[in-house]
Design a protein around this motif. Sequence first.
Motif, PDB file in Angstrom:
ATOM      1  N   LYS A  12       0.860  -1.175   0.000  1.00 32.56           N
ATOM      2  CA  LYS A  12       0.000   0.000   0.000  1.00 32.56           C
ATOM      3  C   LYS A  12       0.899   1.228   0.000  1.00 32.56           C
ATOM      4  O   LYS A  12       1.832   1.333   0.805  1.00 32.56           O
ATOM      5  N   HIS A  13       0.637   2.158  -0.939  1.00 32.54           N
ATOM      6  CA  HIS A  13       1.533   3.295  -1.142  1.00 32.54           C
ATOM      7  C   HIS A  13       0.778   4.631  -1.090  1.00 32.54           C
ATOM      8  O   HIS A  13      -0.412   4.705  -1.438  1.00 32.54           O
ATOM      9  N   ILE A  21       5.929   3.629   0.827  1.00 37.72           N
ATOM     10  CA  ILE A  21       5.249   2.406   1.251  1.00 37.72           C
ATOM     11  C   ILE A  21       4.655   2.613   2.642  1.00 37.72           C
ATOM     12  O   ILE A  21       5.361   2.943   3.598  1.00 37.72           O
ATOM     13  N   LEU A  22       3.345   2.434   2.764  1.00 35.71           N
ATOM     14  CA  LEU A  22       2.681   2.490   4.070  1.00 35.71           C
ATOM     15  C   LEU A  22       2.616   1.110   4.707  1.00 35.71           C
ATOM     16  O   LEU A  22       2.661   0.977   5.932  1.00 35.71           O
ATOM     17  N   TRP A  23       2.484   0.083   3.851  1.00 33.44           N
ATOM     18  CA  TRP A  23       2.419  -1.280   4.341  1.00 33.44           C
ATOM     19  C   TRP A  23       2.760  -2.235   3.198  1.00 33.44           C
ATOM     20  O   TRP A  23       2.482  -1.956   2.034  1.00 33.44           O
ATOM     21  N   TYR A 103      -4.716   9.657   2.522  1.00 35.40           N
ATOM     22  CA  TYR A 103      -4.049   9.744   3.816  1.00 35.40           C
ATOM     23  C   TYR A 103      -3.397  11.116   3.903  1.00 35.40           C
ATOM     24  O   TYR A 103      -2.488  11.431   3.126  1.00 35.40           O
ATOM     25  N   ARG A 104      -3.925  11.938   4.812  1.00 34.02           N
ATOM     26  CA  ARG A 104      -3.471  13.323   4.936  1.00 34.02           C
ATOM     27  C   ARG A 104      -3.574  14.056   3.598  1.00 34.02           C
ATOM     28  O   ARG A 104      -2.684  14.812   3.207  1.00 34.02           O
ATOM     29  N   GLY A 105      -4.636  13.768   2.883  1.00 32.60           N
ATOM     30  CA  GLY A 105      -4.913  14.426   1.617  1.00 32.60           C
ATOM     31  C   GLY A 105      -4.222  13.825   0.407  1.00 32.60           C
ATOM     32  O   GLY A 105      -4.428  14.273  -0.723  1.00 32.60           O
ATOM     33  N   VAL A 106      -3.415  12.784   0.622  1.00 32.24           N
ATOM     34  CA  VAL A 106      -2.679  12.152  -0.485  1.00 32.24           C
ATOM     35  C   VAL A 106      -3.396  10.852  -0.878  1.00 32.24           C
ATOM     36  O   VAL A 106      -3.692  10.026  -0.010  1.00 32.24           O
TER      37      VAL A 106
END
Length: 217
Positions: A12-13, A21-23, A103-106
């Motif tokens: 997940k990006h 990479i978030l996860w 995520y935070r607008g991204v």
Amino acid sequence: MIIDGMHFGVSKHLFDKHFTILWANDYAYGLTGYTKDEFYLKYRNRVDEYYRKDSETFDYMSSKIEEAWKKQKEGYLFECPVKPKRGKTVWLAMNGRFSGETYRGVPLIWNVFYDITDIRRSRKELEEKSELLISELQKVEQMKQWLTCFVSELNEDVHSMANIIGGLSDVAVLSLNNPKRCEACLKEITVTSRQLRKKVCGASRNFQQEAGLEYEV
């Protein structure tokens, strides 16, 4: 567990300039040759940092993803290489989806990928064999064209010389009472016969050389 057992990488990006990479699952990190902690410490989970020495690949990946985003597609699909910390380059089939989350607008991207190195190798071998077959078929077609011209020219020469020999033979028969004329015809028949034999032998040699065969005298 099911995904790991099927040897799929899942990640997940963030859709930022780093594709952060978030996860990612363990198999995804394993393809890079690093553990999750090693990858974070060395590259801060930034894909562009990982491809720092291969900016061409990263630019290609970025262009494919950004193109799909601009065209408002649901996702993207492309192939790209990954160079593990140790070992040979691995080729991946990359299949991503724009999740619609942020995520935070991204915007966020979900990515699924798997190893297609063996498939690419088989594909390359098949392409090489196909190219070889095409090349051989082209040679056959060229040989066919050459043979058509060759037979046509040889046929004309043989008919011409055969007509000369036949004509001289008729004259010689009619000149049996004229020894000098008859002898001259026979000599000319001998010369033409030798020329004909030389022509046929030369044609046979040219044909075998063109066909890649050994010429026997």
